[in-house]
Enzyme design. Structure first.
Site, PDB file in Angstrom:
ATOM      1  N   ARG A   3       5.005  -7.793   2.301  1.00 42.36           N
ATOM      2  CA  ARG A   3       5.847  -6.984   1.413  1.00 42.36           C
ATOM      3  C   ARG A   3       7.314  -7.145   1.795  1.00 42.36           C
ATOM      4  O   ARG A   3       7.666  -7.169   2.977  1.00 42.36           O
ATOM      5  CB  ARG A   3       5.453  -5.504   1.494  1.00 42.36           C
ATOM      6  CG  ARG A   3       4.025  -5.263   1.016  1.00 42.36           C
ATOM      7  CD  ARG A   3       3.637  -3.803   1.005  1.00 42.36           C
ATOM      8  NE  ARG A   3       2.234  -3.655   0.658  1.00 42.36           N
ATOM      9  CZ  ARG A   3       1.584  -2.495   0.605  1.00 42.36           C
ATOM     10  NH1 ARG A   3       2.225  -1.377   0.879  1.00 42.36           N
ATOM     11  NH2 ARG A   3       0.303  -2.451   0.283  1.00 42.36           N
TER      12      ARG A   3
ATOM     13  N   ARG B  59       6.976   0.013   9.253  1.00 42.21           N
ATOM     14  CA  ARG B  59       7.297  -0.610   7.959  1.00 42.21           C
ATOM     15  C   ARG B  59       7.623  -2.088   8.206  1.00 42.21           C
ATOM     16  O   ARG B  59       8.733  -2.438   8.581  1.00 42.21           O
ATOM     17  CB  ARG B  59       8.480   0.110   7.306  1.00 42.21           C
ATOM     18  CG  ARG B  59       8.611  -0.148   5.822  1.00 42.21           C
ATOM     19  CD  ARG B  59       9.753   0.666   5.232  1.00 42.21           C
ATOM     20  NE  ARG B  59       9.522   2.094   5.335  1.00 42.21           N
ATOM     21  CZ  ARG B  59       8.842   2.812   4.449  1.00 42.21           C
ATOM     22  NH1 ARG B  59       8.345   2.219   3.380  1.00 42.21           N
ATOM     23  NH2 ARG B  59       8.683   4.111   4.612  1.00 42.21           N
TER      24      ARG B  59
ATOM     25  N   GLU C 251       1.754   8.483   6.415  1.00 39.70           N
ATOM     26  CA  GLU C 251       0.704   7.888   5.579  1.00 39.70           C
ATOM     27  C   GLU C 251       0.023   6.727   6.291  1.00 39.70           C
ATOM     28  O   GLU C 251       0.674   5.868   6.883  1.00 39.70           O
ATOM     29  CB  GLU C 251       1.315   7.385   4.273  1.00 39.70           C
ATOM     30  CG  GLU C 251       0.308   6.698   3.360  1.00 39.70           C
ATOM     31  CD  GLU C 251       0.960   5.736   2.378  1.00 39.70           C
ATOM     32  OE1 GLU C 251       0.272   4.808   1.932  1.00 39.70           O
ATOM     33  OE2 GLU C 251       2.166   5.912   2.071  1.00 39.70           O
TER      34      GLU C 251
ATOM     35  N   SER D 109      -3.870   5.194   1.140  1.00 39.70           N
ATOM     36  CA  SER D 109      -3.764   5.748  -0.214  1.00 39.70           C
ATOM     37  C   SER D 109      -5.005   5.315  -0.983  1.00 39.70           C
ATOM     38  O   SER D 109      -5.343   4.124  -0.995  1.00 39.70           O
ATOM     39  CB  SER D 109      -2.516   5.231  -0.936  1.00 39.70           C
ATOM     40  OG  SER D 109      -1.359   5.855  -0.466  1.00 39.70           O
TER      41      SER D 109
ATOM     42  N   ARG E  79      -0.879   0.681  11.277  1.00 37.97           N
ATOM     43  CA  ARG E  79      -0.594   2.115  11.421  1.00 37.97           C
ATOM     44  C   ARG E  79      -1.689   2.814  12.217  1.00 37.97           C
ATOM     45  O   ARG E  79      -1.423   3.797  12.915  1.00 37.97           O
ATOM     46  CB  ARG E  79      -0.389   2.751  10.052  1.00 37.97           C
ATOM     47  CG  ARG E  79       0.885   2.245   9.376  1.00 37.97           C
ATOM     48  CD  ARG E  79       1.354   3.127   8.252  1.00 37.97           C
ATOM     49  NE  ARG E  79       2.669   2.701   7.774  1.00 37.97           N
ATOM     50  CZ  ARG E  79       3.466   3.418   7.003  1.00 37.97           C
ATOM     51  NH1 ARG E  79       3.086   4.629   6.605  1.00 37.97           N
ATOM     52  NH2 ARG E  79       4.642   2.954   6.616  1.00 37.97           N
TER      53      ARG E  79
END
Length: 427
Positions: free
Chosen positions: A261, A276, A348, A351, A390
């Site tokens: 990403r 990130r 987070e 999801s 994560r």
């Protein structure tokens, strides 16, 4: 992608849904594009019908010896042929304009999704484990650098910012987390493991909603391919342009892949550490269902993701995202947020979203129920089961010890050769 017929019948419902998402109304523009296309199709159909009729009349005129009428009809047919050819090109332009406008519309939230402008409107629905700040708790990058097993400077020399080099026990721990998650989902949760391509074409990115609107969030690889931002793209598109047997649904797929990403728009956010990254590992869950089963499947998928954190004994909470914080293709999303004592905050880690037939329409993926001649667009769901990087951060921060070592969770020790603790590299 939304159904233009539904928009035609429910323009106010579309605009209300867009308002809840913080977007401008679009129904008038879409209806104008749709009406222009339909009017053009009517004229084109009339011209085609007249051309066919005139062609038949030519034969009759020739048979009756009326050459003058035949020549007049031939001229008319030639003119209509040119009009139809131009009209077909114009039809393609109308189709493209409407399709592009529809492709940029987000999905319609379910009625029970809370309304809100941003993450402050998200609602906690359950909490598992105790979230408390440990004495002198450090963040993962402090722990990893002190262990000598997490190197951001060397990563920057190789690739720039937002990359990490892991080594030794931490590299093995990350690998162990991914293998543990895959084994859990395939042996206990009924998912089929897939090793999909990491490079996909435009059609695949369009099918799951990354294109055309979110190209800046992606990494392009040459002229014909993109690096996947998530295995959702590859797994969901396995059924693209297919008609499935409804009796064999749901299909459940899982994969452990690198994800890529660009993190466009995240300048200044989470610049330290691994939270990130441009490149990271994630275990993805994807379900392909019929229309009646997708809501129940959403609850099931979320429970599968939660099971990972429960087995790792990590404190977490489950949030339902509000309308302004949901992803583009989702109708409803649950976020799992794991507790990070080093940050003294929940972050987070997964999801899980139900998308209805939004992606099914974009992929032209359908199913036929037993004995039913009509086909229906599949419903799709996707979720992180979970983000491996994560999860590594969460294990490091929740299992850190005062001496700087990290205890290996019991469930991961078989994947670590029985190792119970990760300690600093000795000089």
């Amino acid at each position: 992608m939304l159904d233009i017929k539904w928009i035609r019948e429910n323009p106010q419902a579309l605009d209300e849904a867009l308002r809840k998402r913080g977007a401008n109304p679009e129904s008038q523009k879409l209806l104008e594009l749709d009406e222009a296309r339909r009017q053009h199709l009517t004229k084109l159909q009339e011209a085609q019908e007249r051309r066919n009729a005139a062609s038949k009349e030519i034969g009759k005129a020739m048979a009756s010896g009326d050459k003058a009428l035949a020549e007049t009809l031939k001229a008319e047919v030639a003119e209509l042929k040119g009009f139809v050819q131009e009209g077909e090109a114009e039809e393609r332009r109308h189709d493209a304009a409407l399709r592009d406008a529809l492709a940029r519309l987000p999905n319609i939230p379910l009625d029970d999704v809370p309304e809100g402008a941003d993450e402050s409107g998200n609602v906690e629905i359950r909490k598992v484990g105790e979230a408390g700040r440990k004495n002198s708790a450090r963040e993962h990058f402090e722990i990893g650098e002190a262990l000598g097993l997490m190197d951001f400077e060397r990563a920057a020399k190789l690739s720039g910012s937002r990359f990490t080099v892991l080594s030794g026990g931490l590299a093995r721990l990350e690998r162990a987390l991914g293998q543990f998650m895959l084994d859990l989902h395939t042996t206990e949760h009924g998912y089929t493991e897939v090793q999909p391509p990491l490079l996909v074409r435009d059609d695949a990115m369009f099918g799951t909603g990354q294109l055309p609107k979110f190209a800046e969030d992606l990494f392009r690889a040459g002229d014909d391919h993109w690096l996947i931002p998530t295995a959702e793209v590859s797994l969901t598109n396995l059924v693209r342009e297919e008609i499935l047997d409804g009796e064999k649904l749901p299909l459940r797929f899982t994969a452990l892949t690198p994800c890529f990403r660009s993190e466009a728009g995240s300048a200044g956010r989470d610049t330290r550490g691994m939270l990130r990254q441009h490149q990271f590992y994630k275990v993805e869950l994807v379900s392909i269902t019929d229309a009646e089963s997708s809501i129940a499947e959403h609850e099931r998928m979320t429970e599968c993701a939660e099971a990972v954190l429960k087995k790792l004994d990590l404190p977490f909470r489950t949030m339902v995202l509000c309308t302004g914080d949901m992803g583009f293709g989702a109708r409803k999303t649950y976020d799992l947020e794991v507790w990070l004592p080093g940050q003294n905050a929940y972050r987070e880690i997964s999801s899980c979203s139900v998308c209805g037939d939004f992606q099914g329409r974009r992929m032209n993926a359908r199913y036929r129920a037993g004995g039913d001649k009509q086909t229906h667009f599949v419903h799709t769901l996707n979720g992180s089961g979970t983000a491996v990087g994560r999860a590594l951060i969460a294990v490091m921060e929740n299992y850190q010890n005062e001496d700087g070592s990290v205890t290996v969770p019991d469930v991961l020790r078989p994947y670590m050769g029985g190792l119970e603790k990760i300690e600093a590299v000795k000089d």
